[in-house]
Design a protein around this motif. Structure first.
Motif, PDB file in Angstrom:
ATOM      1  N   PRO A 231      -4.689   6.944  -0.513  1.00  0.00           N
ATOM      2  CA  PRO A 231      -4.295   8.266   0.008  1.00  0.00           C
ATOM      3  C   PRO A 231      -4.624   8.355   1.486  1.00  0.00           C
ATOM      4  O   PRO A 231      -5.595   7.758   1.946  1.00  0.00           O
ATOM      5  CB  PRO A 231      -5.164   9.247  -0.797  1.00  0.00           C
ATOM      6  N   PRO A 232      -3.774   9.054   2.248  1.00  0.00           N
ATOM      7  CA  PRO A 232      -4.042   9.178   3.685  1.00  0.00           C
ATOM      8  C   PRO A 232      -5.396   9.859   3.912  1.00  0.00           C
ATOM      9  O   PRO A 232      -5.761  10.784   3.172  1.00  0.00           O
ATOM     10  CB  PRO A 232      -2.885  10.046   4.196  1.00  0.00           C
TER      11      PRO A 232
ATOM     12  N   GLN B  67       4.763   7.352  -5.797  1.00  0.00           N
ATOM     13  CA  GLN B  67       5.742   6.565  -5.025  1.00  0.00           C
ATOM     14  C   GLN B  67       6.030   5.206  -5.655  1.00  0.00           C
ATOM     15  O   GLN B  67       6.975   4.524  -5.264  1.00  0.00           O
ATOM     16  CB  GLN B  67       5.215   6.334  -3.602  1.00  0.00           C
TER      17      GLN B  67
ATOM     18  N   THR C  54       0.836  -1.194   0.000  1.00  0.00           N
ATOM     19  CA  THR C  54       0.000   0.000   0.000  1.00  0.00           C
ATOM     20  C   THR C  54       0.874   1.249   0.000  1.00  0.00           C
ATOM     21  O   THR C  54       1.804   1.366   0.799  1.00  0.00           O
ATOM     22  CB  THR C  54      -0.925  -0.001   1.237  1.00  0.00           C
TER      23      THR C  54
ATOM     24  N   ILE D 188      -3.154   1.950  -4.139  1.00  0.00           N
ATOM     25  CA  ILE D 188      -2.991   3.352  -3.788  1.00  0.00           C
ATOM     26  C   ILE D 188      -4.075   3.730  -2.786  1.00  0.00           C
ATOM     27  O   ILE D 188      -5.262   3.648  -3.088  1.00  0.00           O
ATOM     28  CB  ILE D 188      -3.085   4.268  -5.040  1.00  0.00           C
TER      29      ILE D 188
ATOM     30  N   GLU E 252       0.771   5.703  -0.530  1.00  0.00           N
ATOM     31  CA  GLU E 252      -0.150   6.838  -0.406  1.00  0.00           C
ATOM     32  C   GLU E 252      -0.408   7.526  -1.735  1.00  0.00           C
ATOM     33  O   GLU E 252      -1.434   8.164  -1.921  1.00  0.00           O
ATOM     34  CB  GLU E 252       0.396   7.844   0.609  1.00  0.00           C
ATOM     35  N   SER E 253       0.548   7.437  -2.639  1.00  0.00           N
ATOM     36  CA  SER E 253       0.301   8.094  -3.918  1.00  0.00           C
ATOM     37  C   SER E 253       1.007   7.365  -5.046  1.00  0.00           C
ATOM     38  O   SER E 253       2.015   6.674  -4.839  1.00  0.00           O
ATOM     39  CB  SER E 253       0.744   9.562  -3.854  1.00  0.00           C
TER      40      SER E 253
END
Ligand SMILES: [Zn+2]
Length: 107
Positions: free
Chosen positions: A103-104, A49, A43, A101, A45-46
């Motif tokens: 996102p936080p 990465q 996993t 992906i 966050e974007s």
């Protein structure tokens, strides 16, 4: 003269088999790690990465750096995943990693 020494060719073959076996075990282990299979994606966050992460991985066979061959978005079992196919420039070994992906959450 003692026991007949194995020929260099026999030794090379035995080493090759041992390396193959080791590579197979490392590949099996890698599939259990996050990112090693679509069931266990890593996993991030974007999406930016993904390639950074992928490039930090090493070849399972010879430990050389990998290059990104393909970067795909695929839906596997109803989940949108990024699939990165890597290839080793040194030995031609291949590795596929899976990312989700996420996102936080904004608080
Ligand atoms: Zn390699």
């Amino acid at each position: 003269m003692g026991a007949k020494k194995p020929s260099p060719r026999t030794i090379r073959r035995a080493q090759g088999r041992a390396l193959e076996k080791l590579a197979g075990q490392r590949e099996k282990l890698a599939r259990l790690e996050a990112g090693g299979s679509p069931e266990h994606p890593a996993t991030l966050e974007s999406a930016s990465q993904i390639e950074v992460h992928a490039r930090s991985l090493r070849c399972l066979r010879c430990d050389a750096a990998l290059r990104v061959d393909e970067h795909l978005a695929q839906t596997i079992d109803g989940e949108r995943l990024r699939v990165v196919k890597l290839a080793c420039a040194a030995c031609g070994g291949r590795r596929t990693v899976y990312f989700r992906i996420a996102p936080p959450a904004l608080n």
